[in-house]
Scaffold this motif. Structure first.
Motif, PDB file in Angstrom:
ATOM      1  N   ALA A 243      44.893  31.131  40.560  1.00  0.00           N
ATOM      2  CA  ALA A 243      44.286  30.847  41.858  1.00  0.00           C
ATOM      3  C   ALA A 243      44.374  32.059  42.782  1.00  0.00           C
ATOM      4  CB  ALA A 243      44.958  29.629  42.497  1.00  0.00           C
ATOM      5  N   ALA A 244      45.495  32.757  42.749  1.00  0.00           N
ATOM      6  CA  ALA A 244      45.651  33.948  43.588  1.00  0.00           C
ATOM      7  C   ALA A 244      44.660  35.031  43.164  1.00  0.00           C
ATOM      8  CB  ALA A 244      47.085  34.470  43.502  1.00  0.00           C
ATOM      9  N   ALA A 245      44.521  35.237  41.855  1.00  0.00           N
ATOM     10  CA  ALA A 245      43.565  36.237  41.374  1.00  0.00           C
ATOM     11  C   ALA A 245      42.146  35.857  41.778  1.00  0.00           C
ATOM     12  CB  ALA A 245      43.682  36.408  39.863  1.00  0.00           C
ATOM     13  N   ALA A 246      41.815  34.570  41.701  1.00  0.00           N
ATOM     14  CA  ALA A 246      40.474  34.107  42.098  1.00  0.00           C
ATOM     15  C   ALA A 246      40.246  34.352  43.591  1.00  0.00           C
ATOM     16  CB  ALA A 246      40.305  32.632  41.767  1.00  0.00           C
ATOM     17  N   ALA A 247      41.254  34.087  44.401  1.00  0.00           N
ATOM     18  CA  ALA A 247      41.124  34.336  45.832  1.00  0.00           C
ATOM     19  C   ALA A 247      40.958  35.831  46.102  1.00  0.00           C
ATOM     20  CB  ALA A 247      42.347  33.803  46.578  1.00  0.00           C
ATOM     21  N   LEU A 248      41.671  36.665  45.354  1.00  0.00           N
ATOM     22  CA  LEU A 248      41.550  38.112  45.535  1.00  0.00           C
ATOM     23  C   LEU A 248      40.166  38.609  45.131  1.00  0.00           C
ATOM     24  CD1 LEU A 248      45.126  39.172  44.401  1.00  0.00           C
ATOM     25  CD2 LEU A 248      44.187  39.274  46.727  1.00  0.00           C
ATOM     26  N   VAL A 249      39.527  37.964  44.150  1.00  0.00           N
ATOM     27  CA  VAL A 249      38.141  38.314  43.809  1.00  0.00           C
ATOM     28  C   VAL A 249      37.267  38.173  45.044  1.00  0.00           C
ATOM     29  CG1 VAL A 249      36.076  37.646  42.496  1.00  0.00           C
ATOM     30  CG2 VAL A 249      38.304  37.634  41.372  1.00  0.00           C
ATOM     31  N   ASN A 250      37.381  37.024  45.686  1.00  0.00           N
ATOM     32  CA  ASN A 250      36.544  36.753  46.858  1.00  0.00           C
ATOM     33  C   ASN A 250      36.870  37.683  48.016  1.00  0.00           C
ATOM     34  OD1 ASN A 250      34.981  34.647  45.733  1.00  0.00           O
ATOM     35  ND2 ASN A 250      36.704  33.260  45.971  1.00  0.00           N
ATOM     36  N   LEU A 251      38.143  37.902  48.273  1.00  0.00           N
ATOM     37  CA  LEU A 251      38.534  38.783  49.370  1.00  0.00           C
ATOM     38  C   LEU A 251      38.111  40.226  49.110  1.00  0.00           C
ATOM     39  CD1 LEU A 251      42.070  37.348  50.137  1.00  0.00           C
ATOM     40  CD2 LEU A 251      40.067  37.287  51.637  1.00  0.00           C
ATOM     41  N   ALA A 252      38.142  40.648  47.846  1.00  0.00           N
ATOM     42  CA  ALA A 252      37.831  42.034  47.506  1.00  0.00           C
ATOM     43  C   ALA A 252      36.347  42.348  47.605  1.00  0.00           C
ATOM     44  CB  ALA A 252      38.344  42.357  46.099  1.00  0.00           C
ATOM     45  N   ARG A 253      35.546  41.384  47.941  1.00  0.00           N
ATOM     46  CA  ARG A 253      34.120  41.660  48.168  1.00  0.00           C
ATOM     47  C   ARG A 253      33.900  42.346  49.510  1.00  0.00           C
ATOM     48  NH1 ARG A 253      33.057  36.135  45.355  1.00  0.00           N
ATOM     49  NH2 ARG A 253      32.681  36.915  43.241  1.00  0.00           N
ATOM     50  N   ASN A 254      34.943  42.417  50.318  1.00  0.00           N
ATOM     51  CA  ASN A 254      34.909  43.061  51.629  1.00  0.00           C
ATOM     52  C   ASN A 254      35.631  44.401  51.539  1.00  0.00           C
ATOM     53  OD1 ASN A 254      36.712  43.562  54.172  1.00  0.00           O
ATOM     54  ND2 ASN A 254      34.906  42.466  54.927  1.00  0.00           N
ATOM     55  N   ALA A 255      34.999  45.452  52.047  1.00  0.00           N
ATOM     56  CA  ALA A 255      35.551  46.810  51.910  1.00  0.00           C
ATOM     57  C   ALA A 255      36.937  46.952  52.540  1.00  0.00           C
ATOM     58  CB  ALA A 255      34.590  47.829  52.509  1.00  0.00           C
ATOM     59  N   ASP A 256      37.143  46.375  53.720  1.00  0.00           N
ATOM     60  CA  ASP A 256      38.462  46.467  54.357  1.00  0.00           C
ATOM     61  C   ASP A 256      39.522  45.761  53.519  1.00  0.00           C
ATOM     62  OD1 ASP A 256      37.453  47.934  56.501  1.00  0.00           O
ATOM     63  OD2 ASP A 256      37.128  46.148  57.734  1.00  0.00           O
ATOM     64  N   ASN A 257      39.151  44.632  52.946  1.00  0.00           N
ATOM     65  CA  ASN A 257      40.095  43.892  52.109  1.00  0.00           C
ATOM     66  C   ASN A 257      40.402  44.644  50.817  1.00  0.00           C
ATOM     67  OD1 ASN A 257      40.310  41.804  53.945  1.00  0.00           O
ATOM     68  ND2 ASN A 257      38.799  40.526  52.916  1.00  0.00           N
ATOM     69  N   GLN A 258      39.428  45.384  50.296  1.00  0.00           N
ATOM     70  CA  GLN A 258      39.678  46.181  49.089  1.00  0.00           C
ATOM     71  C   GLN A 258      40.820  47.157  49.334  1.00  0.00           C
ATOM     72  OE1 GLN A 258      35.790  47.872  48.521  1.00  0.00           O
ATOM     73  NE2 GLN A 258      35.039  46.100  47.387  1.00  0.00           N
ATOM     74  N   VAL A 259      40.792  47.800  50.476  1.00  0.00           N
ATOM     75  CA  VAL A 259      41.855  48.740  50.842  1.00  0.00           C
ATOM     76  C   VAL A 259      43.164  47.987  51.054  1.00  0.00           C
ATOM     77  CG1 VAL A 259      42.612  50.383  52.603  1.00  0.00           C
ATOM     78  CG2 VAL A 259      40.228  50.392  51.822  1.00  0.00           C
ATOM     79  N   ALA A 260      43.102  46.867  51.750  1.00  0.00           N
ATOM     80  CA  ALA A 260      44.315  46.095  52.054  1.00  0.00           C
ATOM     81  C   ALA A 260      44.974  45.563  50.783  1.00  0.00           C
ATOM     82  CB  ALA A 260      43.982  44.943  53.004  1.00  0.00           C
ATOM     83  N   ILE A 261      44.185  45.114  49.825  1.00  0.00           N
ATOM     84  CA  ILE A 261      44.744  44.603  48.563  1.00  0.00           C
ATOM     85  C   ILE A 261      45.452  45.729  47.816  1.00  0.00           C
ATOM     86  CG2 ILE A 261      44.143  43.683  46.280  1.00  0.00           C
ATOM     87  CD1 ILE A 261      41.844  42.126  47.795  1.00  0.00           C
ATOM     88  N   ALA A 262      44.830  46.882  47.762  1.00  0.00           N
ATOM     89  CA  ALA A 262      45.470  48.019  47.088  1.00  0.00           C
ATOM     90  C   ALA A 262      46.760  48.412  47.806  1.00  0.00           C
ATOM     91  CB  ALA A 262      44.504  49.191  47.019  1.00  0.00           C
ATOM     92  N   ARG A 263      46.719  48.471  49.126  1.00  0.00           N
ATOM     93  CA  ARG A 263      47.918  48.851  49.901  1.00  0.00           C
ATOM     94  C   ARG A 263      49.037  47.833  49.756  1.00  0.00           C
ATOM     95  NH1 ARG A 263      45.109  51.165  55.395  1.00  0.00           N
ATOM     96  NH2 ARG A 263      44.502  53.175  54.488  1.00  0.00           N
ATOM     97  N   ALA A 264      48.679  46.577  49.523  1.00  0.00           N
ATOM     98  CA  ALA A 264      49.678  45.518  49.345  1.00  0.00           C
ATOM     99  C   ALA A 264      50.248  45.504  47.923  1.00  0.00           C
ATOM    100  CB  ALA A 264      49.060  44.158  49.677  1.00  0.00           C
ATOM    101  N   GLY A 265      49.814  46.436  47.092  1.00  0.00           N
ATOM    102  CA  GLY A 265      50.321  46.497  45.722  1.00  0.00           C
ATOM    103  C   GLY A 265      49.623  45.545  44.781  1.00  0.00           C
ATOM    104  N   GLY A 266      48.388  45.180  45.094  1.00  0.00           N
ATOM    105  CA  GLY A 266      47.684  44.175  44.304  1.00  0.00           C
ATOM    106  C   GLY A 266      47.131  44.636  42.976  1.00  0.00           C
ATOM    107  N   ILE A 267      46.990  45.931  42.775  1.00  0.00           N
ATOM    108  CA  ILE A 267      46.351  46.397  41.545  1.00  0.00           C
ATOM    109  C   ILE A 267      47.239  46.163  40.321  1.00  0.00           C
ATOM    110  CG2 ILE A 267      45.524  48.460  40.335  1.00  0.00           C
ATOM    111  CD1 ILE A 267      44.260  49.303  43.043  1.00  0.00           C
ATOM    112  N   ALA A 268      48.507  46.507  40.401  1.00  0.00           N
ATOM    113  CA  ALA A 268      49.400  46.372  39.238  1.00  0.00           C
ATOM    114  C   ALA A 268      49.498  44.931  38.721  1.00  0.00           C
ATOM    115  CB  ALA A 268      50.782  46.932  39.552  1.00  0.00           C
ATOM    116  N   PRO A 269      49.689  43.928  39.576  1.00  0.00           N
ATOM    117  CA  PRO A 269      49.748  42.574  39.024  1.00  0.00           C
ATOM    118  C   PRO A 269      48.415  42.099  38.442  1.00  0.00           C
ATOM    119  CG  PRO A 269      50.046  42.519  41.417  1.00  0.00           C
ATOM    120  CD  PRO A 269      50.073  43.948  41.006  1.00  0.00           C
ATOM    121  N   LEU A 270      47.311  42.582  38.998  1.00  0.00           N
ATOM    122  CA  LEU A 270      46.011  42.222  38.427  1.00  0.00           C
ATOM    123  C   LEU A 270      45.827  42.855  37.049  1.00  0.00           C
ATOM    124  CD1 LEU A 270      43.854  42.432  41.662  1.00  0.00           C
ATOM    125  CD2 LEU A 270      44.407  40.353  40.362  1.00  0.00           C
ATOM    126  N   VAL A 271      46.259  44.095  36.899  1.00  0.00           N
ATOM    127  CA  VAL A 271      46.202  44.741  35.579  1.00  0.00           C
ATOM    128  C   VAL A 271      47.091  43.979  34.600  1.00  0.00           C
ATOM    129  CG1 VAL A 271      46.826  46.832  34.291  1.00  0.00           C
ATOM    130  CG2 VAL A 271      45.526  47.017  36.431  1.00  0.00           C
TER     131      VAL A 271
END
Length: 131
Positions: free
Chosen positions: A21-49
């Motif tokens: 569910a968290a990954a699905a929510a991040l899909v939707n949030l990452a459609r926004n450019a500001d959120n793309q940066v915020a997700i990366a800054r929050a350390g979101g890339i490693a758990p998604l990988v």
């Protein structure tokens, strides 16, 4: 953007359903450019990988979708590099080759977007994916 850090935490360490569910929510949030940066800054890339590599089928699909969105856009070269550095190429190639239909679509889209950077394109080819 206040909900991004808790979602990243759930993607990293929640229950199986919470991770998906968290990954699905991040899909939707990452459609926004500001959120793309915020997700990366929050350390979101490693758990998604990590989910793309070793999650359930649903987690893999959502993680590949989130990684595709995080890499999208001409301004996100930093995210593209971060995904590659986090080891995202190999699991995305594996999903594009042998995943479910949904996994294949998202993973191929992520790889196509990541390949806009020459060094990453080479890494993708070295991992066995041909466009």
């Amino acid at each position: 953007a206040g909900g991004i850090a808790p979602l990243v935490a759930l993607a990293r360490g929640g229950t199986e359903k919470q991770k998906e569910a968290a990954a699905a929510a991040l899909v939707n949030l990452a459609r926004n450019a500001d959120n793309q940066v915020a997700i990366a800054r929050a350390g979101g890339i490693a758990p998604l990988v990590a989910l793309a590599r070793g999650g359930t089928d649903g987690q893999k699909e959502q993680a590949a979708g989130a990684l595709a969105e995080l890499a999208a856009g001409s301004l996100n070269d930093d995210n593209k590099v971060a995904i590659a550095r986090a080891g995202g190429i190999a699991p995305l190639v594996a999903l594009a080759r042998g995943g479910t239909d949904g996994q294949k679509v998202f993973a191929a889209r992520a790889l196509w977007t990541l390949a806009r950077i020459a060094d990453i394109r080479v890494a993708i080819a070295n991992a066995g994916w041909r466009f």
